[in-house]
Design a protein around this motif. Structure first.
Motif, PDB file in Angstrom:
ATOM      1  N   GLY A 225       0.789  -1.240   0.000  1.00 19.39           N
ATOM      2  CA  GLY A 225       0.000   0.000   0.000  1.00 19.39           C
ATOM      3  C   GLY A 225       0.817   1.285   0.000  1.00 19.39           C
ATOM      4  N   MET A 226       2.133   1.168   0.152  1.00 20.21           N
ATOM      5  CA  MET A 226       2.980   2.378   0.181  1.00 20.21           C
ATOM      6  C   MET A 226       3.173   2.959  -1.215  1.00 20.21           C
ATOM      7  N   ARG A 227       3.600   4.231  -1.251  1.00 22.82           N
ATOM      8  CA  ARG A 227       4.077   4.824  -2.513  1.00 22.82           C
ATOM      9  C   ARG A 227       5.604   4.813  -2.450  1.00 22.82           C
ATOM     10  N   VAL A 228       6.213   4.105  -3.374  1.00 22.27           N
ATOM     11  CA  VAL A 228       7.662   3.910  -3.391  1.00 22.27           C
ATOM     12  C   VAL A 228       8.217   4.472  -4.699  1.00 22.27           C
ATOM     13  N   ALA A 244       7.516  -7.390  -5.672  1.00 25.29           N
ATOM     14  CA  ALA A 244       7.238  -8.685  -5.037  1.00 25.29           C
ATOM     15  C   ALA A 244       7.103  -8.524  -3.519  1.00 25.29           C
ATOM     16  N   LEU A 245       7.989  -7.718  -2.919  1.00 27.06           N
ATOM     17  CA  LEU A 245       7.926  -7.491  -1.472  1.00 27.06           C
ATOM     18  C   LEU A 245       6.626  -6.790  -1.065  1.00 27.06           C
ATOM     19  N   MET A 246       6.079  -5.969  -1.988  1.00 25.04           N
ATOM     20  CA  MET A 246       4.829  -5.240  -1.722  1.00 25.04           C
ATOM     21  C   MET A 246       3.597  -6.055  -2.135  1.00 25.04           C
ATOM     22  N   LYS A 247       3.837  -7.256  -2.665  1.00 24.99           N
ATOM     23  CA  LYS A 247       2.756  -8.157  -3.113  1.00 24.99           C
ATOM     24  C   LYS A 247       1.816  -7.464  -4.102  1.00 24.99           C
ATOM     25  N   ASN A 248       2.423  -6.625  -4.958  1.00 27.19           N
ATOM     26  CA  ASN A 248       1.668  -5.919  -6.008  1.00 27.19           C
ATOM     27  C   ASN A 248       0.694  -4.878  -5.461  1.00 27.19           C
ATOM     28  N   LYS A 249       0.790  -4.540  -4.180  1.00 29.98           N
ATOM     29  CA  LYS A 249      -0.140  -3.571  -3.591  1.00 29.98           C
ATOM     30  C   LYS A 249       0.590  -2.273  -3.343  1.00 29.98           C
ATOM     31  N   GLY A 250      -0.097  -1.147  -3.591  1.00 32.70           N
ATOM     32  CA  GLY A 250       0.555   0.153  -3.490  1.00 32.70           C
ATOM     33  C   GLY A 250       1.082   0.561  -4.855  1.00 32.70           C
ATOM     34  N   GLN A 251       2.009   1.518  -4.878  1.00 33.92           N
ATOM     35  CA  GLN A 251       2.486   2.053  -6.150  1.00 33.92           C
ATOM     36  C   GLN A 251       4.005   2.200  -6.129  1.00 33.92           C
ATOM     37  N   ILE A 252       4.645   1.755  -7.219  1.00 35.87           N
ATOM     38  CA  ILE A 252       6.079   1.995  -7.405  1.00 35.87           C
ATOM     39  C   ILE A 252       6.240   2.875  -8.635  1.00 35.87           C
ATOM     40  N   ILE A 253       6.918   3.999  -8.453  1.00 35.37           N
ATOM     41  CA  ILE A 253       7.231   4.878  -9.587  1.00 35.37           C
ATOM     42  C   ILE A 253       8.706   4.678  -9.914  1.00 35.37           C
ATOM     43  N   ALA A 254       8.961   4.136 -11.105  1.00 30.42           N
ATOM     44  CA  ALA A 254      10.331   3.842 -11.537  1.00 30.42           C
ATOM     45  C   ALA A 254      10.824   4.957 -12.451  1.00 30.42           C
ATOM     46  N   LEU A 255      11.885   5.621 -12.040  1.00 28.31           N
ATOM     47  CA  LEU A 255      12.440   6.743 -12.798  1.00 28.31           C
ATOM     48  C   LEU A 255      13.786   6.375 -13.405  1.00 28.31           C
ATOM     49  N   ASP A 256      14.069   6.915 -14.571  1.00 34.33           N
ATOM     50  CA  ASP A 256      15.409   6.803 -15.147  1.00 34.33           C
ATOM     51  C   ASP A 256      15.556   7.838 -16.248  1.00 34.33           C
ATOM     52  N   ILE A 257      16.817   8.178 -16.550  1.00 37.45           N
ATOM     53  CA  ILE A 257      17.037   9.159 -17.628  1.00 37.45           C
ATOM     54  C   ILE A 257      16.992   8.482 -18.999  1.00 37.45           C
ATOM     55  N   TYR A 258      17.083   7.129 -19.023  1.00 38.03           N
ATOM     56  CA  TYR A 258      17.082   6.399 -20.295  1.00 38.03           C
ATOM     57  C   TYR A 258      15.745   5.704 -20.530  1.00 38.03           C
ATOM     58  N   GLU A 259      15.067   6.128 -21.587  1.00 36.53           N
ATOM     59  CA  GLU A 259      13.757   5.566 -21.917  1.00 36.53           C
ATOM     60  C   GLU A 259      13.848   4.083 -22.282  1.00 36.53           C
ATOM     61  N   TRP A 260      14.959   3.697 -22.968  1.00 39.24           N
ATOM     62  CA  TRP A 260      15.096   2.302 -23.415  1.00 39.24           C
ATOM     63  C   TRP A 260      15.229   1.351 -22.226  1.00 39.24           C
ATOM     64  N   LYS A 261      15.842   1.836 -21.142  1.00 41.09           N
ATOM     65  CA  LYS A 261      15.961   0.981 -19.944  1.00 41.09           C
ATOM     66  C   LYS A 261      14.584   0.758 -19.322  1.00 41.09           C
ATOM     67  N   ALA A 272       7.027 -10.874 -15.134  1.00 38.99           N
ATOM     68  CA  ALA A 272       7.023 -11.173 -13.693  1.00 38.99           C
ATOM     69  C   ALA A 272       5.629 -11.072 -13.067  1.00 38.99           C
ATOM     70  N   GLY A 273       4.675 -10.493 -13.810  1.00 37.72           N
ATOM     71  CA  GLY A 273       3.330 -10.299 -13.251  1.00 37.72           C
ATOM     72  C   GLY A 273       3.310  -9.198 -12.197  1.00 37.72           C
ATOM     73  N   ALA A 274       4.210  -8.201 -12.360  1.00 36.08           N
ATOM     74  CA  ALA A 274       4.264  -7.060 -11.426  1.00 36.08           C
ATOM     75  C   ALA A 274       3.415  -5.930 -12.003  1.00 36.08           C
ATOM     76  N   HIS A 275       2.285  -5.645 -11.353  1.00 38.29           N
ATOM     77  CA  HIS A 275       1.306  -4.701 -11.921  1.00 38.29           C
ATOM     78  C   HIS A 275       1.308  -3.323 -11.260  1.00 38.29           C
ATOM     79  N   ASN A 276       2.105  -3.146 -10.205  1.00 31.99           N
ATOM     80  CA  ASN A 276       2.014  -1.870  -9.474  1.00 31.99           C
ATOM     81  C   ASN A 276       3.155  -0.916  -9.810  1.00 31.99           C
ATOM     82  N   ILE A 277       3.744  -1.083 -11.003  1.00 25.59           N
ATOM     83  CA  ILE A 277       4.885  -0.245 -11.406  1.00 25.59           C
ATOM     84  C   ILE A 277       4.475   0.731 -12.506  1.00 25.59           C
ATOM     85  N   GLU A 278       4.821   1.988 -12.296  1.00 25.90           N
ATOM     86  CA  GLU A 278       4.610   3.025 -13.319  1.00 25.90           C
ATOM     87  C   GLU A 278       5.987   3.598 -13.667  1.00 25.90           C
TER      88      GLU A 278
END
Length: 401
Positions: A225-228, A244-261, A272-278
């Motif tokens: 349920g956290m915002r990470v 996985a540690l958050m069991k797909n609950k809450g939100q992870i915002i993944a940032l990077d300067i490289y779009e291809w990564k 991986a079936g990880a649905h809480n990543i933006e």
């Protein structure tokens, strides 16, 4: 090791030439392309090629000493021959070796001594000085460990499986493995295998992730349920662990300067079936400003020298210099300063690197805390290569107000 055939020799030569003399060509990608383009090579051939290729990169400076001259493009075959003689690998008298004075190489090998520590451990002179300055008498112990082959460690994707189930699944595909006591999600292979061909991989049951690296996600102590925010997400190895540690609950915002990564991260997340990543590409400072005081947890897996992971990336020691390290240290401090504002009051962040230099690690944290009294160090940990896995540093820091 088995006798090496001529087409393997040519493949190794071309791959080394590309790695040593072409800019921005990295060993892992070069060998991947080489093996893909020779589909007829059997598993033993592929193993031999990979092993010789990486060992020559690892021991380049020492081999140059045995060769008696610098590694100019035309001398790659001489370097391969020096390695074959040093490692006592059987080989035929290939035409590519004609004209090379084997007696001169053997004379140096028979002496069994080298004139400097840098040659002994096969690293640039500047790096030997830096390691001695920063690590003191321990530097050689760490360098010996860094010149060993890295084990293959997987992280069981707990969104889809357990460590036990993954080991059983791999066994069915003739991949023997064992669990690691102090690493709850880790599975280590008994011997190197191409696990990317397994159905377990295709089904998203694991990611390849070193045991030390897995400690970073654990230290961040994320809750459902956290915002990470993962501020330097790259292709997302640690992001997926957090999901996985958050069991797909809450939100992870993944940032990077490289779009291809981030595009690669999306592909991996789907498998991986990880649905809480933006994912969000950092195109300017506004991306960071919009997130100020929004995160419960923040991961800063900072760009670094990578000196803790030379076991698996031996070519990087030939591609960096002291100027690069000095530049990256400025970047690390800037990232800490800018990205730490993303944390809410009472939130926690982990600053991590895959370096073993104190100047990139605890000294960076000390400097940051001195300039930011509203942050507090809760704990930190350094893992050295001599402990068996990759070298890493991680610090858990809390924002007080």
């Amino acid at each position: 090791m088995e006798l090496i055939h001529r087409n393997l020799l040519i493949g190794i030569h071309d791959a080394l030439q590309e790695t040593f003399f072409e800019k921005n060509k990295y060993a892992d990608k070069v060998i991947e392309r080489l093996l893909k383009s020779h589909k007829k090579w059997g598993s033993e051939d592929r193993k031999t090629v990979s092993e010789i290729f990486y060992n020559i990169i690892r021991w380049k400076k020492r081999l140059e000493y045995y060769m008696g001259e610098g590694a100019k493009p035309g001398n790659i075959y001489k370097m391969i021959l020096a390695y074959l003689l040093w490692s006592k690998t059987k080989y035929k008298k290939f035409e590519e070796f004609e004209g090379i004075k084997i007696a001169d190489i053997l004379k140096k090998l028979e002496k069994n001594t080298v004139p400097s520590k840098a040659i002994q451990h096969s690293i640039p002179d500047w790096l030997a000085e830096t390691l001695e300055k920063e690590l003191g008498d321990n530097w050689e112990k760490e360098m010996i460990a860094l010149n060993e082959q890295a084990p293959t460690v997987l992280r069981a994707n707990t969104l889809k499986t357990t460590v036990r189930e993954l080991m059983d699944e791999l066994k069915e595909e003739n991949v023997e493995s064992f669990s690691l006591k102090q690493y709850p999600d880790a599975v280590q292979l008994e011997e190197k295998k191409n696990v990317f061909l397994t159905s377990a991989f295709k089904d998203g049951l694991f990611e390849v992730q070193d045991a030390s690296s897995q400690k970073i996600g654990e230290m961040l102590d994320v809750q459902e349920g956290m915002r990470v925010v993962d501020a330097c997400a790259g292709a997302g190895g640690k992001t997926l662990h957090l999901a996985a540690l958050m069991k797909n609950k809450g939100q992870i915002i993944a940032l990077d300067i490289y779009e291809w990564k981030l595009a690669e991260l999306k592909r991996r997340a789907k498998r991986a079936g990880a649905h809480n990543i933006e994912t969000r590409t950092i195109t300017d400072n506004k991306v960071i400003k919009r997130l100020q005081e929004k995160a419960d947890r923040l991961l800063i897996d900072a760009p670094c020298s990578g000196l803790g992971v030379l076991k698996r990336n031996p070519d990087s020691k030939w591609k960096i210099d002291q100027e690069f390290i000095d530049r990256i240290k400025d970047e690390q401090q800037q990232i800490l300063q800018d990205y730490s504002k993303i944390l809410k009051k009472g939130g926690r962040m982990v600053y991590a690197t895959c370096s073993i230099l104190p100047s990139e690690n605890n000294e960076q944290v000390e400097k940051f805390l001195k300039n930011n009294p509203d942050f507090k160090l809760l704990k930190d940990e350094k893992i050295m290569p001599s402990e068996g896995y990759d070298g890493f540093y991680m610090a858990l820091i809390e924002r007080l107000k």
